[in-house]
Structure formats: C-alpha cells, structure tokens
Design an enzyme around this catalytic site. Structure first.
Site, short mmCIF file in Angstrom:
data_model
loop_
_atom_site.label_atom_id
_atom_site.label_comp_id
_atom_site.label_asym_id
_atom_site.label_seq_id
_atom_site.Cartn_x
_atom_site.Cartn_y
_atom_site.Cartn_z
N SER A 43 1.24 -0.91 0.01
CA SER A 43 0.09 -0.27 0.11
C SER A 43 0.97 1.30 0.09
O SER A 43 0.30 2.26 -0.76
CB SER A 43 -1.46 0.24 1.03
OG SER A 43 -1.81 -0.94 1.28
N ARG A 74 0.77 7.68 5.94
CA ARG A 74 0.11 6.77 6.76
C ARG A 74 -1.60 8.14 6.97
O ARG A 74 -2.31 6.85 6.94
CB ARG A 74 0.45 7.16 8.37
CG ARG A 74 -0.64 5.49 9.10
CD ARG A 74 -0.18 4.87 10.08
NE ARG A 74 1.29 4.38 9.75
CZ ARG A 74 1.26 2.85 9.56
NH1 ARG A 74 0.08 2.01 9.43
NH2 ARG A 74 2.27 1.46 9.23
N HIS A 93 -2.64 6.75 4.11
CA HIS A 93 -3.00 5.38 3.68
C HIS A 93 -4.32 4.65 3.74
O HIS A 93 -5.07 4.09 4.22
CB HIS A 93 -2.23 4.84 4.72
CG HIS A 93 -2.23 3.05 5.00
ND1 HIS A 93 -2.13 2.44 6.24
CD2 HIS A 93 -2.05 1.97 4.16
CE1 HIS A 93 -2.30 0.93 6.05
NE2 HIS A 93 -2.34 0.59 4.53
#
Lengths: 207, 207
Positions: free
Chosen positions: A14, A37, A40
C-alpha cells in the site's frame, strides 16, 4: 484483478502504491511517514497539502512518546484505533473521558459539549500528554482556552476534527496557540486520522 | 468567526450546511440520510457519487434492525463508532472478532488475514446480521466466498474498506454477490464510514 499478497506485505505494498501515486511530489522527510499513513487511512491525497506541522512537531511527538507520555482522545473511536500494544510498551496509555457519566452530566448542566468538559478533565492529568482530537472542534477551542490560561502544556496537539460547524476556525486557533501541533487544515479529518497520526509516530519507535 | 451554537444544535446545523453545499444536486430520498451522514463524518462530498445502493438496501437494513439483528464489524474502531445505545434498544449487539487471540493464531497458521478468519467466525452466528466492513478488503472477499457457498445470508453488507491493495476489486465483488449492499466504490471508505452508515440507519428508527 485480485493481487495475491501475504497479509504482512499488504501494508508495505500500500505504501509503495501511495509513493507511486504521489509521483514527483516531494514531502518533507521529517513529516513523510505521518502524511503517508494518513493517506493510507483515508485514500485521500488532499492530506499531502492540508496537513500543517509546527517546527519539529514530529520530533517532539516522538520524544514525548519515548519518554512514556500518555495520549488523550476526544472519541472512543480514536482511542480504539490507536495501537495500544505499541503505546503500552513505551509506558503510555490512552485516556478518553467522553463517555464518563459525570462528564455528560456536567456538560448538560453547563450547556457545553461533552468534548469540552473532557478536555478540562484531561487538564487534571499529571503526566505529559499528546492530545489527539479527531472529532470535536469544541475540544480544540477548550484546549486553546486552557493553554491561554496556562492550565495545560501538551507535548503535541493533533488537531484533526472533521465537519462543518467551527471546525476550520478551531484548527486555526491551534496554529497560533504556541504548542507543538499537527493540524489538518480545512474541513476534513476524523477519529481515524487522529489515530493514524498517533500510530505513524508510534511505529517510528516500536517497529 | 466562531458560531455560537448549542451542543444539541451542532449536528442539525451541520446537516443544513451539507444540504446548502450540495446545491442543486438531488439525492435519492431513500438514500439521502445515509449519504448525508457519511459526508457529515468525512467532509468529503465525493461520497454523493461513490455510494452505491442495491435496490431498497436502506429499507432492508431498517427492517433487519427493527427485527433486532446484530452487526458484525471488521475493526474495533467501527465497533466503537456504532451507537450501541440505539442498537441495544432494538435488541441487537455488535460483534468484532478481529482481536480474538484464536483468530490471530488461525490467521497466522493459514497465512490469511485476521479479517478473513473473523468473517468465517461471523458465519457461525445464528442471528441475522448486517456486515459493516470499513477496513479489510479480505473481509469482503471472504464474505463473497461464504455467500457463494451458502454459508452466510447477510441482511445487508456495508462494504466500505479503504485503501490501495484489492480494495476496489473487493467492493466490485460485493456488487454482484446477490446480497443487499451499500458500497463506497473506489478506494475511499473507512471504519468511520462503516459506523456512520450503521448510525444513519439506527437514527432513522430510534430518533
């Protein structure tokens, strides 16, 4: 077409895809893991532009976590999303006062939000704290007041409420409050974003 | 400038602003409250386009909740975000197996995700269930397999994982699975979105 990929490799893949999709875009290396993040967690690349960091905010957050600081959240969702195993290993714990019956009672009596009363409760904690606010602008507004009165000195404020009433304004108040901050400017954010930022810091220490 | 507004009025004002910002855009009245609550939770108007509903999915979800169905989530965050007071009043509860030690053990042994094993656990529940999946595409892929094998018959699948590996594909598999669905097409979604959709349904009954 489904990619066949081992569970432990999904996250790494990812992040590779996020890096590809960011293309030529250069992120500040100090903030890069936090920004990635959050992307994500949300699949929303607007955060590459909207996340604002005070000087060395990430470093200050890491230092505080290494020293065993606690984290205060404004929602049970943010609390649920923070990696407690990692935090506990560092000596910290998460506090969330929003569901306490006496917080609800006091909020009703005073005609203010439970989130605002929660922040006043948190001001009574003795340990250094990171405040991770993903939902309630009134939590940030109360934090600003508590800061101005010298009643809290957060190690870091993660200011990422989401929404439409006073959200943008509450974040702007944190940008000038004098405490280290990571803020998602604009209307977007959320408990998931607050937790993701905490985890991005924790994983830089515990992984 | 800060709007001075009573806590109980913040949500109503937020929905008014969302309606204003949607402008001329007409939403299907049956799905409108779900779409607006997801926008309220994310401040992301893309959901007005990306949310896909099977025929009368909202009505089927409401009927199931009124009959006291349970909800299965793939994350503790989604579980934390669902209004348990409202669900309990209707006779339902939330199940989340992701943190069970035996789920972790089995996932490791079989080289699959904990989310996949969680769905197999949920297939053993006797009550009718709404599946609310906000994080793991492998949960949706496993649900599709369990559906094809006749091992689950969800009252509704809320398919809103977020991310980059197999996320889009897993959602497409739910669109053709033959069960009622509410799916956020594309990469976006999240545990907060899954919880928001559950709450949008619950509040249509309990408020």
């Amino acid at each position: 077409m489904i990619e066949h990929i081992q569970p432990m490799d999904i996250e790494q893949r990812s992040f590779e895809i996020i890096t590809e999709l960011l293309g030529q875009r250069r992120l500040d290396p100090e903030n890069e893991l936090v920004i990635k993040r959050v992307i994500h967690t949300t699949a929303d690349f607007e955060y590459a532009d909207s996340l604002a960091f005070s000087e060395h905010a990430v470093q200050k957050g890491l230092d505080a976590l290494r020293a065993g600081c606690d984290i205060v959240t404004d929602t049970q969702m943010a609390k649920a999303g923070i990696n407690k195993t990692a935090l506990t290993r560092l000596g910290g714990q998460v506090h969330c006062f929003i569901s306490d019956p006496d917080v609800a009672r006091e909020a009703k009596d005073r005609g203010i939000t439970r989130a605002a009363v929660s922040m006043e409760r948190a001001a009574g904690l003795e340990k250094p704290c990171i405040f991770a606010i993903g939902n309630a602008p009134t939590a940030l507004l109360t934090l600003r007041t508590l800061l101005d009165e010298g009643r809290v000195s957060p190690a870091l404020i993660i200011g990422v409420p989401v929404g439409f009433v006073n959200v943008v304004e509450s974040k702007e108040q944190i940008l000038t409050a004098g405490a280290p901050y990571i803020v998602a400017r604009g209307r977007k954010g959320g408990s998931n974003v607050a937790a993701a930022i905490c985890n991005a810091l924790l994983y830089q220490i515990t992984r």
